[in-house]
Design a protein around this motif. Structure first.
Motif, short mmCIF file in Angstrom:
data_model
loop_
_atom_site.label_atom_id
_atom_site.label_comp_id
_atom_site.label_asym_id
_atom_site.label_seq_id
_atom_site.Cartn_x
_atom_site.Cartn_y
_atom_site.Cartn_z
N ASN A 1 0.81 -1.22 0.00
CA ASN A 1 0.00 0.00 0.00
C ASN A 1 0.84 1.27 0.00
O ASN A 1 0.34 2.37 -0.24
N LEU A 2 2.13 1.13 0.31
CA LEU A 2 3.00 2.30 0.45
C LEU A 2 3.69 2.69 -0.86
O LEU A 2 4.43 3.68 -0.90
N ILE A 3 3.45 1.96 -1.94
CA ILE A 3 4.17 2.20 -3.18
C ILE A 3 3.93 3.61 -3.71
O ILE A 3 4.84 4.25 -4.25
N ASP A 4 2.73 4.13 -3.55
CA ASP A 4 2.43 5.49 -3.98
C ASP A 4 2.62 6.51 -2.86
O ASP A 4 2.35 7.70 -3.05
N ILE A 5 3.06 6.05 -1.68
CA ILE A 5 3.17 6.94 -0.52
C ILE A 5 4.62 7.31 -0.24
O ILE A 5 4.96 8.48 -0.09
N ASP A 6 5.48 6.32 -0.15
CA ASP A 6 6.86 6.54 0.29
C ASP A 6 7.82 6.70 -0.89
O ASP A 6 7.58 6.18 -1.99
N ASP A 7 8.92 7.40 -0.62
CA ASP A 7 9.96 7.56 -1.63
C ASP A 7 10.52 6.19 -2.02
O ASP A 7 10.91 5.40 -1.16
#
Length: 329
Positions: free
Chosen positions: A257-263
């Motif tokens: 879920n973090l692929i579009d959130i974190d660098d």
């Protein structure tokens, strides 16, 4: 208490340390107090079979003091200095800073503090370590730009265990309360699927006596949110993540879920290290405890289970699954 994955000795590209920070001093900056109450997952309606697979049977604590007055002041100043790096976390949070522990040595050191970790171990009743993925350390949420927008929508976390810390003084914030649902995440999903909101009579808003107070959460299992403001003002909270040192329990993470959130500069490497640590622990258990058997299917199943975290990470990285899940405002 121990370390799962050591904090990196070097910074990722594009990250620089804040200048002029005070050195973290646990004697000056911490004031650890015991929560008055600890609720269990069973109190929220989870059954014994599901609880048995999780890191801890604890659900959450009542607010307890974590930082001294001086520590709370440094925390607020640090959050203000990091605000310029805020950006949206999908549709769930308008303003958040992740990766702050690669920018602030003080934030890094409070998030990795052995004293805080030991204090939380006593609450959770298990051996824990700061989360192996530093993007989950020192996560900061800021007030939104719109008065009617929840600071963070109803959700359960993308990591197993954490605490939520009041950075700004709750007495000076109009609204923006941390709220949690007295029920399971399965019930929350059913309500969302039916187009219904979390019922007010099953919502609890703990009273934080001041800045520097926190609640310990079984984040993957407790549905919670930071509600909307009733007046526009500064409102900041900090979330710090942990994992059980027992790699045989459920992973309880939704890292894809973090692929579009974190660098991506930090995400892929941290994710790989986390999966490798979990897999290493499960393989070590297999080396130590696998019994003799003439049935190859038993051995194959054990091996597949041991490498499951690494294989899932590979599959999810390739699939590039996106989207930060929530249950609405």
């Amino acid at each position: 208490m121990g370390t799962a994955v050591p904090f990196p000795a070097t910074q990722p590209r594009g990250y620089e340390w804040l200048d002029g920070e005070p050195a973290f001093d646990s004697a000056r900056h911490l004031q650890l107090e015991t929560p008055a109450e600890v609720l269990m997952l069973a109190d929220l309606g989870y059954d014994d079979a599901e609880i048995a697979t999780k890191a801890t049977p604890v659900a959450l604590s009542s607010p307890f003091r974590m930082l001294s007055d001086e520590g709370a002041a440094v925390m607020l100043e640090t959050a203000r200095r990091l605000r310029c790096f805020a950006r949206p976390a999908g549709e769930r949070i308008e303003r958040t800073v992740r990766g702050g522990c690669y920018r602030s040595r003080w934030l890094r050191d409070v998030c990795l503090s052995p004293d805080v970790t030991a204090h939380l171990e006593a609450i959770y009743g298990i051996e824990i370590a700061p989360h192996p993925m530093p993007v989950h350390l020192g996560h900061l949420n800021y007030e939104p730009s719109q008065i009617d927008t929840a600071i963070d929508k109803w959700h359960h976390d993308t990591l197993p265990l954490d605490y939520v810390l009041a950075v700004t003084d709750p007495a000076e914030v109009a609204g923006g309360r941390l709220e949690w649902f007295r029920g399971t995440k399965h019930e929350a999903a059913e309500l969302a699927d039916a187009g219904k909101r979390i019922p007010a009579d099953r919502t609890v808003a703990p009273d934080f006596p001041g800045p520097g107070y926190a609640v310990a959460l079984h984040g993957d299992m407790v549905v919670h949110r930071a509600g909307p403001l009733s007046e526009m003002c500064e409102r900041v909270s900090m979330v710090n993540g942990y994992v059980s040192l027992d790699a045989t329990v459920d992973e309880q993470s939704r890292t894809s879920n973090l692929i579009d959130i974190d660098d991506h500069e930090v995400l892929w490497t941290e994710w790989a290290k986390f999966a490798a640590w979990r897999t290493q622990g499960r393989l070590a258990r297999l080396v130590e405890g696998l019994e003799f058997t003439s049935d190859p299917d038993i051995v194959i199943a054990e091996l597949e289970h041991a490498i499951g975290d690494a294989q899932r990470a590979v599959d999810e990285m390739r699939a590039r699954e996106r989207g930060l899940h929530h249950y609405g405002d």
